[in-house]
Design a protein around this motif. Structure first.
Motif, PDB file in Angstrom:
ATOM      1  N   VAL A 220       0.841  -1.204   0.000  1.00  0.00           N
ATOM      2  CA  VAL A 220       0.000   0.000   0.000  1.00  0.00           C
ATOM      3  C   VAL A 220       0.875   1.254   0.000  1.00  0.00           C
ATOM      4  CG1 VAL A 220      -1.629   1.360   1.374  1.00  0.00           C
ATOM      5  CG2 VAL A 220      -1.998  -1.082   1.074  1.00  0.00           C
ATOM      6  N   GLY A 221       1.953   1.226   0.784  1.00  0.00           N
ATOM      7  CA  GLY A 221       2.876   2.358   0.803  1.00  0.00           C
ATOM      8  C   GLY A 221       3.504   2.605  -0.556  1.00  0.00           C
ATOM      9  N   ASN A 222       3.863   1.524  -1.255  1.00  0.00           N
ATOM     10  CA  ASN A 222       4.429   1.653  -2.601  1.00  0.00           C
ATOM     11  C   ASN A 222       3.413   2.235  -3.576  1.00  0.00           C
ATOM     12  OD1 ASN A 222       6.885   0.580  -1.772  1.00  0.00           O
ATOM     13  ND2 ASN A 222       6.315  -1.515  -2.303  1.00  0.00           N
ATOM     14  N   VAL A 223       2.151   1.799  -3.443  1.00  0.00           N
ATOM     15  CA  VAL A 223       1.098   2.313  -4.324  1.00  0.00           C
ATOM     16  C   VAL A 223       0.876   3.799  -4.075  1.00  0.00           C
ATOM     17  CG1 VAL A 223      -1.362   2.180  -4.869  1.00  0.00           C
ATOM     18  CG2 VAL A 223      -0.039   0.075  -4.552  1.00  0.00           C
ATOM     19  N   LEU A 224       0.826   4.194  -2.804  1.00  0.00           N
ATOM     20  CA  LEU A 224       0.621   5.610  -2.478  1.00  0.00           C
ATOM     21  C   LEU A 224       1.768   6.468  -2.993  1.00  0.00           C
ATOM     22  CD1 LEU A 224      -0.759   5.392   1.183  1.00  0.00           C
ATOM     23  CD2 LEU A 224      -2.021   5.984  -0.893  1.00  0.00           C
ATOM     24  N   ASP A 225       2.976   5.917  -2.964  1.00  0.00           N
ATOM     25  CA  ASP A 225       4.118   6.678  -3.457  1.00  0.00           C
ATOM     26  C   ASP A 225       4.018   6.919  -4.958  1.00  0.00           C
ATOM     27  OD1 ASP A 225       6.802   7.876  -3.169  1.00  0.00           O
ATOM     28  OD2 ASP A 225       7.460   6.152  -4.347  1.00  0.00           O
ATOM     29  N   ALA A 226       3.310   6.051  -5.655  1.00  0.00           N
ATOM     30  CA  ALA A 226       3.142   6.212  -7.102  1.00  0.00           C
ATOM     31  C   ALA A 226       2.083   7.251  -7.450  1.00  0.00           C
ATOM     32  CB  ALA A 226       2.778   4.872  -7.739  1.00  0.00           C
ATOM     33  N   VAL A 227       1.317   7.686  -6.459  1.00  0.00           N
ATOM     34  CA  VAL A 227       0.270   8.692  -6.693  1.00  0.00           C
ATOM     35  C   VAL A 227       0.918  10.070  -6.640  1.00  0.00           C
ATOM     36  CG1 VAL A 227      -1.943   9.624  -5.928  1.00  0.00           C
ATOM     37  CG2 VAL A 227      -1.452   7.180  -5.662  1.00  0.00           C
ATOM     38  N   THR A 228       1.260  10.601  -7.802  1.00  0.00           N
ATOM     39  CA  THR A 228       1.966  11.892  -7.862  1.00  0.00           C
ATOM     40  C   THR A 228       1.113  13.048  -7.350  1.00  0.00           C
ATOM     41  OG1 THR A 228       1.259  12.138 -10.167  1.00  0.00           O
ATOM     42  CG2 THR A 228       3.422  11.144  -9.769  1.00  0.00           C
ATOM     43  N   LEU A 230      -0.233  13.318  -4.638  1.00  0.00           N
ATOM     44  CA  LEU A 230       0.061  13.570  -3.222  1.00  0.00           C
ATOM     45  C   LEU A 230       1.164  14.602  -3.040  1.00  0.00           C
ATOM     46  CD1 LEU A 230      -0.102   9.938  -1.761  1.00  0.00           C
ATOM     47  CD2 LEU A 230      -1.754  11.787  -1.443  1.00  0.00           C
ATOM     48  N   GLY A 231       1.916  14.856  -4.096  1.00  0.00           N
ATOM     49  CA  GLY A 231       2.949  15.887  -4.031  1.00  0.00           C
ATOM     50  C   GLY A 231       4.003  15.610  -2.967  1.00  0.00           C
ATOM     51  N   HIS A 232       4.277  16.635  -2.152  1.00  0.00           N
ATOM     52  CA  HIS A 232       5.330  16.522  -1.137  1.00  0.00           C
ATOM     53  C   HIS A 232       4.942  15.608   0.023  1.00  0.00           C
ATOM     54  CE1 HIS A 232       7.940  19.393  -3.048  1.00  0.00           C
ATOM     55  NE2 HIS A 232       6.977  20.310  -3.091  1.00  0.00           N
ATOM     56  N   TRP A 233       3.660  15.229   0.113  1.00  0.00           N
ATOM     57  CA  TRP A 233       3.266  14.294   1.165  1.00  0.00           C
ATOM     58  C   TRP A 233       3.960  12.950   0.996  1.00  0.00           C
ATOM     59  CZ3 TRP A 233       1.084  15.827   5.459  1.00  0.00           C
ATOM     60  CH2 TRP A 233       0.292  16.991   5.459  1.00  0.00           C
ATOM     61  N   ARG A 234       4.366  12.650  -0.222  1.00  0.00           N
ATOM     62  CA  ARG A 234       5.064  11.382  -0.458  1.00  0.00           C
ATOM     63  C   ARG A 234       6.422  11.337   0.237  1.00  0.00           C
ATOM     64  NH1 ARG A 234       5.665  10.259  -6.564  1.00  0.00           N
ATOM     65  NH2 ARG A 234       6.343  12.428  -6.516  1.00  0.00           N
ATOM     66  N   PHE A 236       6.982  11.760   3.163  1.00  0.00           N
ATOM     67  CA  PHE A 236       6.823  11.145   4.486  1.00  0.00           C
ATOM     68  C   PHE A 236       6.555   9.646   4.393  1.00  0.00           C
ATOM     69  CE2 PHE A 236       5.654  15.610   5.002  1.00  0.00           C
ATOM     70  CZ  PHE A 236       6.435  15.973   6.093  1.00  0.00           C
ATOM     71  N   LEU A 237       6.553   9.118   3.188  1.00  0.00           N
ATOM     72  CA  LEU A 237       6.362   7.680   2.992  1.00  0.00           C
ATOM     73  C   LEU A 237       7.722   6.993   2.904  1.00  0.00           C
ATOM     74  CD1 LEU A 237       3.562   7.715   0.266  1.00  0.00           C
ATOM     75  CD2 LEU A 237       3.275   7.191   2.692  1.00  0.00           C
ATOM     76  N   PRO A 238       7.965   5.949   3.693  1.00  0.00           N
ATOM     77  CA  PRO A 238       9.245   5.226   3.596  1.00  0.00           C
ATOM     78  C   PRO A 238       9.512   4.707   2.185  1.00  0.00           C
ATOM     79  CG  PRO A 238       8.042   4.553   5.563  1.00  0.00           C
ATOM     80  CD  PRO A 238       7.107   5.411   4.752  1.00  0.00           C
ATOM     81  N   ALA A 239       8.450   4.321   1.474  1.00  0.00           N
ATOM     82  CA  ALA A 239       8.615   3.773   0.133  1.00  0.00           C
ATOM     83  C   ALA A 239       9.207   4.799  -0.834  1.00  0.00           C
ATOM     84  CB  ALA A 239       7.269   3.273  -0.406  1.00  0.00           C
ATOM     85  N   HIS A 240       9.013   6.072  -0.552  1.00  0.00           N
ATOM     86  CA  HIS A 240       9.498   7.127  -1.449  1.00  0.00           C
ATOM     87  C   HIS A 240      11.024   7.137  -1.518  1.00  0.00           C
ATOM     88  CE1 HIS A 240       9.176  10.790  -3.758  1.00  0.00           C
ATOM     89  NE2 HIS A 240      10.015  11.408  -2.955  1.00  0.00           N
ATOM     90  N   TRP A 241      11.664   6.600  -0.480  1.00  0.00           N
ATOM     91  CA  TRP A 241      13.125   6.680  -0.397  1.00  0.00           C
ATOM     92  C   TRP A 241      13.794   5.324  -0.544  1.00  0.00           C
ATOM     93  CZ3 TRP A 241      14.326  11.645  -0.512  1.00  0.00           C
ATOM     94  CH2 TRP A 241      13.414  12.575   0.017  1.00  0.00           C
ATOM     95  N   GLN A 242      13.041   4.284  -0.919  1.00  0.00           N
ATOM     96  CA  GLN A 242      13.604   2.936  -0.897  1.00  0.00           C
ATOM     97  C   GLN A 242      14.710   2.723  -1.936  1.00  0.00           C
ATOM     98  OE1 GLN A 242      10.727  -0.115  -1.804  1.00  0.00           O
ATOM     99  NE2 GLN A 242       9.738   1.099  -3.392  1.00  0.00           N
ATOM    100  N   PHE A 243      14.710   3.539  -3.004  1.00  0.00           N
ATOM    101  CA  PHE A 243      15.757   3.405  -4.023  1.00  0.00           C
ATOM    102  C   PHE A 243      16.743   4.572  -3.991  1.00  0.00           C
ATOM    103  CE2 PHE A 243      12.352   0.744  -5.879  1.00  0.00           C
ATOM    104  CZ  PHE A 243      13.061  -0.452  -5.981  1.00  0.00           C
ATOM    105  N   ALA A 244      16.768   5.276  -2.873  1.00  0.00           N
ATOM    106  CA  ALA A 244      17.716   6.388  -2.740  1.00  0.00           C
ATOM    107  C   ALA A 244      19.158   5.889  -2.745  1.00  0.00           C
ATOM    108  CB  ALA A 244      17.431   7.176  -1.452  1.00  0.00           C
ATOM    109  N   TRP A 245      19.343   4.583  -2.506  1.00  0.00           N
ATOM    110  CA  TRP A 245      20.700   4.024  -2.487  1.00  0.00           C
ATOM    111  C   TRP A 245      21.377   4.103  -3.853  1.00  0.00           C
ATOM    112  CZ3 TRP A 245      21.293   0.123  -5.991  1.00  0.00           C
ATOM    113  CH2 TRP A 245      20.166  -0.619  -6.340  1.00  0.00           C
ATOM    114  N   ALA A 246      20.586   4.322  -4.914  1.00  0.00           N
ATOM    115  CA  ALA A 246      21.181   4.456  -6.248  1.00  0.00           C
ATOM    116  C   ALA A 246      22.139   5.645  -6.300  1.00  0.00           C
ATOM    117  CB  ALA A 246      20.084   4.600  -7.298  1.00  0.00           C
TER     118      ALA A 246
END
Length: 287
Positions: A220-228, A230-234, A236-246
């Protein structure tokens, strides 16, 4: 006077901190079939990808754009990075949810939880032992995958620098160091799933409910992160940063996204762990 009463209520030589040693709990979990199966699945993924690339040929670029997946066969380091990329979003969620969600709920489903507490194992001690081992196994799962991937990738494609899709390359030594940073960040980013699974495990007697609930909420968190919308509210979602390691596998790494992702994940995880300890301390144990 109160001290004498407390001593009278416990047996001589009893030490709460010596109950349920970590090594005992670790051996119990290592012998379980689900641990062995999960380890086999993670170890098999690099072999599956090697076969897939052998059948499909060189990934190549698409529409003139080179992605990390397109560099998979460049070296063992690239192959390990690709394995982390394809598994970080979902596959690595499963062992974390499994190991952390199966902690207390499994004991309740076996009707052995009340006997552990009657041993007597203090509730806080029980939770700490279970959580420490579960997080240790989760970290081991995340280390196992890239280690096998590096070994398989090196055997198949040779060891060399890590080629960056945007241009340039990292030397083999630097690539190894950066991959360690990536593994550490992926583990930290999965602490939210660990917290969800552990909290749910203290709330239910059904291990599959805790594991499935944690995986479902992560999706659900991943799906919400795909909802653009939501703007900057994303942010605050952990899923938004899961690929920051790139950002860590660049010639000039950027740490801002990883720092924000780490802060978000640790904050959510600490709240969930605290809720688990608080709720379990007051819970009536009937299983």
């Amino acid at each position: 006077m109160s001290t004498l009463v407390e001593r009278a209520e416990t047996a001589d030589g009893y030490r709460a901190r010596h109950t349920l040693p970590l090594r005992v709990e670790l051996l119990r979990q290592l012998k379980r079939r689900r641990t062995l199966v999960m380890g086999a699945i993670l170890a098999a993924l690099p072999l599956v990808l090697v076969v897939a690339f052998a059948i499909g040929g060189d990934p190549g670029s698409r529409n003139g754009q080179v992605t990390l997946m397109d560099t998979a066969t460049a070296s063992g380091a690239n192959f390990a990075a690709v394995n982390l990329f394809v598994s970080a979003g979902f596959l690595l969620v499963i062992p974390v949810a499994l190991f952390c969600g199966d902690t207390i709920a499994s004991e309740a489903s076996w009707s052995s939880l009340r006997y552990l507490l009657a041993a007597p194992v203090p509730r806080a001690r029980l939770l700490w032992s279970k959580l420490t081992v579960a997080l240790g196994l989760s970290l081991a799962a995340m280390v196992l995958l890239p280690i096998v991937a590096i070994a398989v990738g090196t055997a198949a494609y040779g060891w060399g620098p890590l080629e960056i899709p945007t241009g340039g390359a990292l030397s083999a030594g630097t690539a190894a160091q950066r991959l360690l940073v990536v593994i550490a960040y992926v583990f930290v980013s999965q602490l939210v799933t660990a917290g969800l699974a552990f909290w749910l495990s203290t709330k239910t007697d059904a291990p599959l409910g805790a594991v499935g609930g944690a995986v479902g909420l992560t999706i659900v968190g991943n799906v919400l992160d795909a909802v653009t919308a939501l703007g900057h509210w994303r942010d605050f979602l952990p899923a938004h940063w899961q690929f920051a390691w790139a950002d860590a596998i660049q010639p000039n790494p950027e740490w801002g996204g990883m720092i924000q992702g780490t802060a978000i994940s640790i904050t959510y995880a600490l709240v969930l762990f605290a809720l688990a300890f608080r709720g379990f301390r007051r819970k009536d144990i009937v299983s």
